[in-house]
Design a protein around this motif. Structure first.
Motif, PDB file in Angstrom:
ATOM      1  N   ALA A  35       0.824  -1.205   0.000  1.00 32.36           N
ATOM      2  CA  ALA A  35       0.000   0.000   0.000  1.00 32.36           C
ATOM      3  C   ALA A  35       0.860   1.257   0.000  1.00 32.36           C
ATOM      4  O   ALA A  35       2.011   1.242   0.416  1.00 32.36           O
ATOM      5  CB  ALA A  35      -0.901  -0.003   1.235  1.00 32.36           C
ATOM      6  N   ARG A  39      -1.968   4.989   2.980  1.00 33.55           N
ATOM      7  CA  ARG A  39      -3.038   3.994   3.091  1.00 33.55           C
ATOM      8  C   ARG A  39      -2.686   2.845   4.025  1.00 33.55           C
ATOM      9  O   ARG A  39      -3.550   2.085   4.419  1.00 33.55           O
ATOM     10  CB  ARG A  39      -3.316   3.402   1.705  1.00 33.55           C
ATOM     11  N   ALA A  42      -4.687   2.490   7.148  1.00 36.38           N
ATOM     12  CA  ALA A  42      -6.066   2.041   6.937  1.00 36.38           C
ATOM     13  C   ALA A  42      -6.118   0.522   6.829  1.00 36.38           C
ATOM     14  O   ALA A  42      -6.983  -0.140   7.423  1.00 36.38           O
ATOM     15  CB  ALA A  42      -6.634   2.682   5.682  1.00 36.38           C
ATOM     16  N   TRP A  43      -5.157  -0.032   6.084  1.00 34.36           N
ATOM     17  CA  TRP A  43      -5.162  -1.498   5.930  1.00 34.36           C
ATOM     18  C   TRP A  43      -4.823  -2.181   7.242  1.00 34.36           C
ATOM     19  O   TRP A  43      -5.397  -3.215   7.583  1.00 34.36           O
ATOM     20  CB  TRP A  43      -4.174  -1.935   4.842  1.00 34.36           C
ATOM     21  N   ASP A 237      -9.991  -2.948  -3.548  1.00 37.12           N
ATOM     22  CA  ASP A 237      -8.561  -2.677  -3.680  1.00 37.12           C
ATOM     23  C   ASP A 237      -7.937  -3.606  -4.716  1.00 37.12           C
ATOM     24  O   ASP A 237      -7.085  -3.215  -5.497  1.00 37.12           O
ATOM     25  CB  ASP A 237      -7.878  -2.861  -2.333  1.00 37.12           C
TER      26      ASP A 237
END
Lengths: 626, 150
Positions: A35, A39, A42-43, A237
């Motif tokens: 990522a 991001r 967030a993951w 994604d």
């Protein structure tokens, strides 16, 4: 002690949740590495929510599945706290392992913390359980459950941050799911529940309270929904990744068409797979023709052996392939191509495929051949001219000697003539000048001949010990050096070189000889020989503190029959011309740096390897004009 | 020129385009006391016509003991061409060939010997050396056995 049991349906549900949560966490966690930095968090959050929430739900439903035949309830505060601990421990561990630059041992540290967190969640969850009576723990089983939690967490983290295929991910999810469930049920087995009024509520054992069942279903539904949303995010994604992949493929395809030259791809073994538009356009081979190893049919048969050898060596060493060979192009003619191919490596270090470019260098090769040809022509010309000059010289010299022989006859015929002595002397003087001139001319021709031969000599490169070679040459000059009161210092540990021994001896023998010959008698002579590697070449300096060469003569000293400075030393003006011709034939260059009255440094730069152009055995027919 | 066919009937075929060289060679051979007939040729074509006959079969040289003095540098062809033809023809291949030329290139020397040349001599510019070489060659001729061509 309370007689206890499990509701099988809820147990199955709890295990299913554990497996599904593990799968989701694995899927989301795998995206952390790839990522964008913004991001990543967030993951990690998503993965922690799935894993931590999943584990917690599993435990909670596992508790609900526990039937102990007495009314129970949960304290909301502690229950929420146990959920927070589960998510927090998982998220912390994921963040620590998923950070850039994380090492293998980070997994062990994070796994342990995460495992302890999960165990903490379990036992706090147990504390939240309100029931009549009390709970005691079997310490050994409790410890085993903590151990299982730590192991499961460590393995889970390891699996999450490792790239793997869909099947591996599913298997890993099952392993983790069972490990999490195992922890819970071991933890439960460690607990012994006792009640104040033994056996009073025995009738409850058979049935689960409906409220408890509803709660289980509610928690299960909530966690499934959470996991489903996480999977949805993941698949969105996935689509983005797919889109980027197809963009990069399109870019690659465009590059293939834009590159001047031919771009192609091969699999690890060198087979052409898939469409190769560039290759097809140049060679005219169809898809069926170049598939597999079919492309090799377009390579010139004389070049295929060496190409295959070079290729195999490159594959073995996994380096960039650099080669040249001829390829039959679509109009049926052969053209020279320079090839450069780089291996695309898989994460495990094996070669996945090759991407290469064929660049047409036919014009370049032709220009080089022309240059070489004209160079050879000049050399041949010098050779022929010097031989043809020699032939009349044989006559001049021969008949001069014949004339000299008849002098005796003339002398006796003119015996009584008053001018006899003068005539004989004039004759003798003329014959003497002719002979001297012819001898001089002969030596000049011999010098040109020698020089033209140097350019045609074939060299035998061999690995040489420069230290020893130069020291030997210096020793050979010792007599002259001592006579001049000078010293020659050859540096130690000179780099190794592969070159023709005789050529090097001639080059440096000449330079040392010159250095000793043109020392300045007013100061003690000192000649130093040093060498240094300059990239793929080696520069050898022969420096002296002699009389030096005037600036205007710097290039002139390399010309044949030219000399510089006071003409007080014997010499023909051949040495440096000879040295320059040799150095050039070896693929090197020679430069001079000098200041009149201070000293001179000759720098010879030679290829380290045997890049010397070797024209083994010039065909004898080229000399047929003799 | 005195000829004594009973003692040594060998003819010397001299293929040399430089008139001066030819004259110097002849003078020095004579100085060595060799009196055999010398048949001079100034180009390859006429020399081959003599050696192999007008029909080119070489039968013209059958039963004719010859010694060939050959310069490599000729106007119409190279001496190598002549050497090849002479050594390939069954009627002339036994005739000794002395290559006498200005070239001292080692490859050229090798090539001549490979083709069957019997002696290779470089003409030295130094006249002392030149006349010596020829005179010694002359002495060599006087003791040399030349086979008759089949």
């Amino acid at each position: 002690m309370v007689h206890t049991g499990y509701n099988p349906a809820l147990v199955a549900l709890s295990v299913a949740i554990a497996i599904f949560a593990s799968y989701t966490a694995l899927d989301l966690g795998a995206r952390v590495h790839n990522a964008a930095p913004g991001r990543r968090i967030a993951w990690i959050g998503g993965a922690a929510l799935a894993m931590g929430g999943g584990i917690w739900s599993m435990h909670f439903i596992g508790m609900l599945a526990f039937e102990m035949g007495m009314p129970t309830s949960y304290e909301a505060g502690l229950t929420v706290l146990s959920l927070v601990i589960a998510i927090g421990a998982t998220g912390g561990a994921f963040a620590w392992v998923g950070r850039p630059g994380a090492k293998a041992q980070d997994i062990l540290v994070s796994g342990t913390l995460m495992g302890i967190g999960i165990a903490g969640m379990h036992f706090i969850g147990m504390t939240a359980l309100h029931m009549p009576g009390s709970v005691t723990y079997n310490l050994l089983l409790a410890a085993v459950s903590v151990l299982i939690a730590v192991t499961a967490a460590t393995v889970g983290l390891w699996l999450t941050f490792r790239n793997h295929g869909a099947w591996q991910k599913i298997i890993a999810a099952f392993v983790m799911g069972f490990a999490v469930s195992g922890m819970h049920y071991t933890g439960m087995a460690a607990a012994t529940f006792t009640t104040g009024e033994t056996g009073a509520h025995a009738s409850h054992v058979t049935g689960l309270a409906p409220s408890q069942q509803n709660l289980a279903l509610f928690v299960g539904a909530a966690i499934f929904l959470t996991l489903f949303l996480a999977m949805l995010a993941s698949s969105i994604d996935q689509q983005r990744v797919q889109r980027e992949l197809s963009n990069s493929e399109a870019r690659f395809r465009a590059a293939i068409q834009a590159v001047r030259g031919v771009l192609w791809t091969n699999d690890a073994e060198g087979r052409m797979v898939g469409e190769q538009p560039g290759w097809s356009a140049i060679t005219g081979q169809s898809f069926e023709e170049y598939q597999g190893f079919g492309w090799a049919n377009a390579v010139h048969p004389d070049d295929s052996r060496s190409s295959v050898d070079a290729w195999n060596e490159t594959v073995r060493e996994k380096r960039t392939f650099v080669h040249e060979h001829r390829v039959r192009v679509s109009d049926g003619t052969w053209r020279h191509f320079a090839i450069r191919a780089v291996p695309v490596l898989a994460p495990d270090g094996s070669i996945r495929e090759w991407v290469g470019v064929h660049t047409d260098i036919t014009e370049q090769r032709e220009a080089e051949a022309e240059l070489r040809e004209s160079n050879e022509e000049i050399q041949r010309y010098a050779y022929i001219v010097s031989h043809d000059l020699r032939a009349p010289l044989v006559n001049v010299m021969g008949f001069t000697s014949e004339l000299d022989a008849t002098r005796e006859d003339i002398r006796s015929a003119l015996k009584s003539h008053p001018d006899a002595e003068r005539i004989d002397a004039d004759l003798g003087e003329a014959l003497g000048f002719i002979s001297a001139a012819v001898t001089r001319m002969e030596s000049l021709i011999a010098a040109i001949l020698k020089l033209s031969r140097e350019g045609r000599r074939s060299f035998r490169p061999e690995p040489l010990d420069l230290d020893a070679l130069l020291q030997r040459l210096a020793d050979a000059q010792r007599h002259q050096t001592d006579a001049a009161g000078a010293e020659v210092v050859v540096a130690r540990d000179l780099p190794r070189i592969t070159a023709d021994r005789l050529a090097l001896e001639q080059i440096f023998g000449n330079l040392l000889d010159n250095a000793v010959k043109y020392l300045d008698p007013t100061r003690a002579g000192r000649i130093t020989v040093t060498a240094a590697a300059v990239g793929p070449r080696i520069r050898i300096d022969v420096a002296d503190n002699g009389r030096g060469i005037a600036e205007r003569d710097h290039s002139r000293v390399f010309e044949l029959f030219r000399r510089s400075g006071a003409q007080d030393r014997p010499g023909e003006g051949i040495g440096l011309a000879h040295v320059k011709a040799l150095v050039r034939s070896l693929g090197g260059r020679i430069d001079v740096a000098s200041k009149l009255g201070e000293g001179t440094t000759f720098s010879v730069t030679l290829p380290r390897g045997s890049a010397t152009a070797v024209y083994e055995g010039v065909p004898a027919t080229s000399l047929a004009a003799e | 020129m005195r000829r004594d066919p009973n003692v040594n009937p060998v003819s010397i075929v001299m293929i040399e385009d430089d008139e001066g060289h030819a004259r110097l060679i002849e003078r020095n051979i004579r100085r060595a006391g060799v009196n055999n007939e010398i048949i001079p040729f100034r180009d390859g074509t006429s020399a081959l016509a003599y050696l192999l006959g007008p029909d080119g079969t070489g039968e013209a040289s059958a039963k004719r003991p010859l010694l060939i003095l050959l310069d490599l540098n000729l106007p119409d062809m190279t001496g190598i061409d002549i050497l090849e033809k002479v050594k390939a023809n069954p009627h002339t291949r036994r005739s000794p060939v002395v290559v006498l030329t200005t070239t001292d290139d080692s490859r050229e020397v090798q090539r001549c010997y490979d083709l069957g040349a019997n002696v290779y001599i470089t003409k030295p510019v130094n006249y002392e050396g030149f006349s010596n070489a020829i005179r010694q060659l002359g002495l060599f001729f006087s003791v040399m056995q030349v086979p008759e061509n089949p």
